[in-house]
Write a protein that holds these residues in place. Structure first.
Motif, PDB file in Angstrom:
ATOM      1  N   UNK A 124      40.756  45.381  30.084  1.00  8.36           N
ATOM      2  CA  UNK A 124      39.922  44.179  30.172  1.00  8.36           C
ATOM      3  C   UNK A 124      38.544  44.498  30.732  1.00  8.36           C
ATOM      4  N   UNK A 125      37.513  43.916  30.119  1.00 10.25           N
ATOM      5  CA  UNK A 125      36.157  44.005  30.643  1.00 10.25           C
ATOM      6  C   UNK A 125      35.751  42.710  31.335  1.00 10.25           C
ATOM      7  N   UNK A 126      36.496  41.646  31.094  1.00  7.70           N
ATOM      8  CA  UNK A 126      36.236  40.354  31.737  1.00  7.70           C
ATOM      9  C   UNK A 126      37.548  39.602  31.863  1.00  7.70           C
ATOM     10  N   UNK A 127      37.761  38.976  33.011  1.00  6.53           N
ATOM     11  CA  UNK A 127      38.945  38.152  33.238  1.00  6.53           C
ATOM     12  C   UNK A 127      38.492  36.797  33.762  1.00  6.53           C
ATOM     13  N   UNK A 128      38.890  35.734  33.085  1.00  2.48           N
ATOM     14  CA  UNK A 128      38.505  34.392  33.509  1.00  2.48           C
ATOM     15  C   UNK A 128      39.332  33.964  34.713  1.00  2.48           C
ATOM     16  N   UNK A 129      38.962  32.839  35.309  1.00  2.71           N
ATOM     17  CA  UNK A 129      39.641  32.370  36.517  1.00  2.71           C
ATOM     18  C   UNK A 129      41.119  32.052  36.280  1.00  2.71           C
ATOM     19  N   UNK A 130      41.511  31.769  35.026  1.00  2.00           N
ATOM     20  CA  UNK A 130      42.923  31.479  34.787  1.00  2.00           C
ATOM     21  C   UNK A 130      43.682  32.668  34.208  1.00  2.00           C
ATOM     22  N   UNK A 131      42.999  33.817  34.067  1.00  4.72           N
ATOM     23  CA  UNK A 131      43.684  35.023  33.612  1.00  4.72           C
ATOM     24  C   UNK A 131      43.488  35.372  32.165  1.00  4.72           C
ATOM     25  N   UNK A 132      42.713  34.587  31.395  1.00  6.66           N
ATOM     26  CA  UNK A 132      42.362  34.979  30.029  1.00  6.66           C
ATOM     27  C   UNK A 132      41.445  36.195  30.099  1.00  6.66           C
ATOM     28  N   UNK A 133      41.575  37.111  29.135  1.00 13.05           N
ATOM     29  CA  UNK A 133      40.839  38.374  29.242  1.00 13.05           C
ATOM     30  C   UNK A 133      40.111  38.728  27.948  1.00 13.05           C
ATOM     31  N   UNK A 134      38.994  39.413  28.101  1.00 18.50           N
ATOM     32  CA  UNK A 134      38.244  40.013  27.006  1.00 18.50           C
ATOM     33  C   UNK A 134      38.278  41.516  27.188  1.00 18.50           C
ATOM     34  N   UNK A 135      38.468  42.256  26.103  1.00 19.92           N
ATOM     35  CA  UNK A 135      38.471  43.705  26.240  1.00 19.92           C
ATOM     36  C   UNK A 135      38.839  44.416  24.964  1.00 19.92           C
TER      37      UNK A 135
END
Length: 360
Positions: free
Chosen positions: A152-163
């Motif tokens: 993951x390169x980004x994780x949102x406050x609820x745990x959704x991720x980009x990567x």
């Protein structure tokens, strides 16, 4: 207890109106992609309420009467299904606007990016696959496809991720960046993709190679790898009462339905069953029964040995926690369950999956 009673009342109301109109799917009788075309003919030519009309639809389609039960905007990219949300949006307010951080405002997220169909109507305005989401997370997701993230390169406050995608084979030349929602909403998003592939099968091949998850056909629509991701997500996260209520609310506005929510068996009837691969959660084939439970006990059937079972109520409190549970013939039994709606978190080999359940 008051929250549970209110939730139960809403739940029973949703169940009472969960069925499509009599005869709606009478012509959906064929096999495979023939069935998909029959479904297309049933759900096409819906009412287009325009882009601004989405915010009006969200007033009834995307309200939180299922988790905190506070009537706030239900955003799949910020909702915390087992605890307090990191922030909340008020329907009719908090619409973007400008944003710099999570929680600033919400806007309209095209689950299938609008750039691939050049913002054409009616798909540009179709609430069945356009949902309210936090503006910042929507911007981070950008036009990336959904998929399984490795690093993951980004994780949102609820745990959704980009990567970087952990699955290969989307399309030649694709960089492999994907956006992965939390487990609670993976099935919701998969069924939106299946809806889109059906509702717009008459035009999906006219957009060229604009989307790396599409294979250039109007029948299967998806590449083999992405199809398997969607089929796995559909299986691991079954249709919820929230989806049923949303389907009904969108139908009231647009006049068409998502058939894969009304009858989830249509998914495998059209696209087949998911393949078992090591890149997918080993817990995807777990079954929980009976659900709803009428005798304050449940059974959990799993080929994978479970390391932990957690029963979590709608306020995020752990009601029961069982470490290293003992099974008999691959079946675990949990008893003495109080009445209510719960999330059942099951863990195995550093993986976990959450199931929804009701105890009457």
């Amino acid at each position: 207890m008051k929250k549970i009673y209110i939730f139960a009342l809403l739940l029973f109301a949703a169940i009472g109106f969960a069925q499509p109109p009599a005869g709606y799917y009478n012509n959906a009788t064929g096999p495979g992609y023939v069935l998909k075309t029959q479904l297309y003919n049933i759900i096409k030519n819906h009412t287009d309420n325009g882009y601004n009309g989405l915010y009006t639809t969200y007033q009834t389609s995307d309200r939180d009467y299922f988790y905190e039960n506070d009537g706030s905007v239900l955003d799949m990219y910020s909702e915390n299904p087992t605890g307090t949300d990191p922030y909340n949006f008020t329907p009719g307010n908090n619409q973007c606007g400008n944003y710099a951080h999570e929680g600033d405002c919400y806007n309209r997220e095209h689950i299938i990016p609008q750039s691939i169909f050049n913002e054409q109507a009616p798909m540009h305005n179709d609430a069945h696959f356009i949902t309210p989401t936090d503006g910042k997370v929507n911007g981070i997701r950008n036009n990336y496809p959904h998929g399984k993230v490795g690093t993951a390169s980004y994780t949102s406050d609820n745990g959704s991720v980009l990567g970087q995608a952990s699955n290969s084979g989307y399309a030649a030349g694709y960089s492999g960046t994907v956006f992965e929602p939390i487990d609670e909403f993976k099935g919701d998003i998969a069924r939106m993709y299946f809806y889109f592939a059906t509702r717009y099968q008459n035009v999906v091949t006219t957009w060229g190679n604009a989307y790396p998850m599409f294979n250039g056909t109007s029948n299967q629509v998806f590449t083999d790898t992405f199809k398997n991701i969607l089929l796995t997500w559909n299986q691991m996260d079954p249709v919820s009462q929230r989806e049923i209520a949303r389907n009904n609310a969108v139908y009231a506005r647009q006049g068409n339905r998502n058939p894969y929510i009304d009858n989830n068996a249509y998914v495998t009837a059209v696209w087949g069953a998911p393949l078992a691969t090591e890149t997918f959660d080993t817990l995807a084939t777990i079954s929980v029964f009976p659900n709803p439970s009428n005798d304050h006990r449940i059974n959990i059937e799993s080929d994978a040995a479970l390391d932990e079972i957690e029963l979590i109520n709608i306020n995020g409190q752990i009601v029961q926690q069982i470490k290293n549970p003992i099974s008999e013939n691959h079946t675990y039994t949990v008893g003495n369950l109080p009445q209510g709606f719960y999330f059942l978190k099951l863990s195995s080999n550093n993986q976990s999956v959450t199931k929804k359940m009701i105890v009457n």
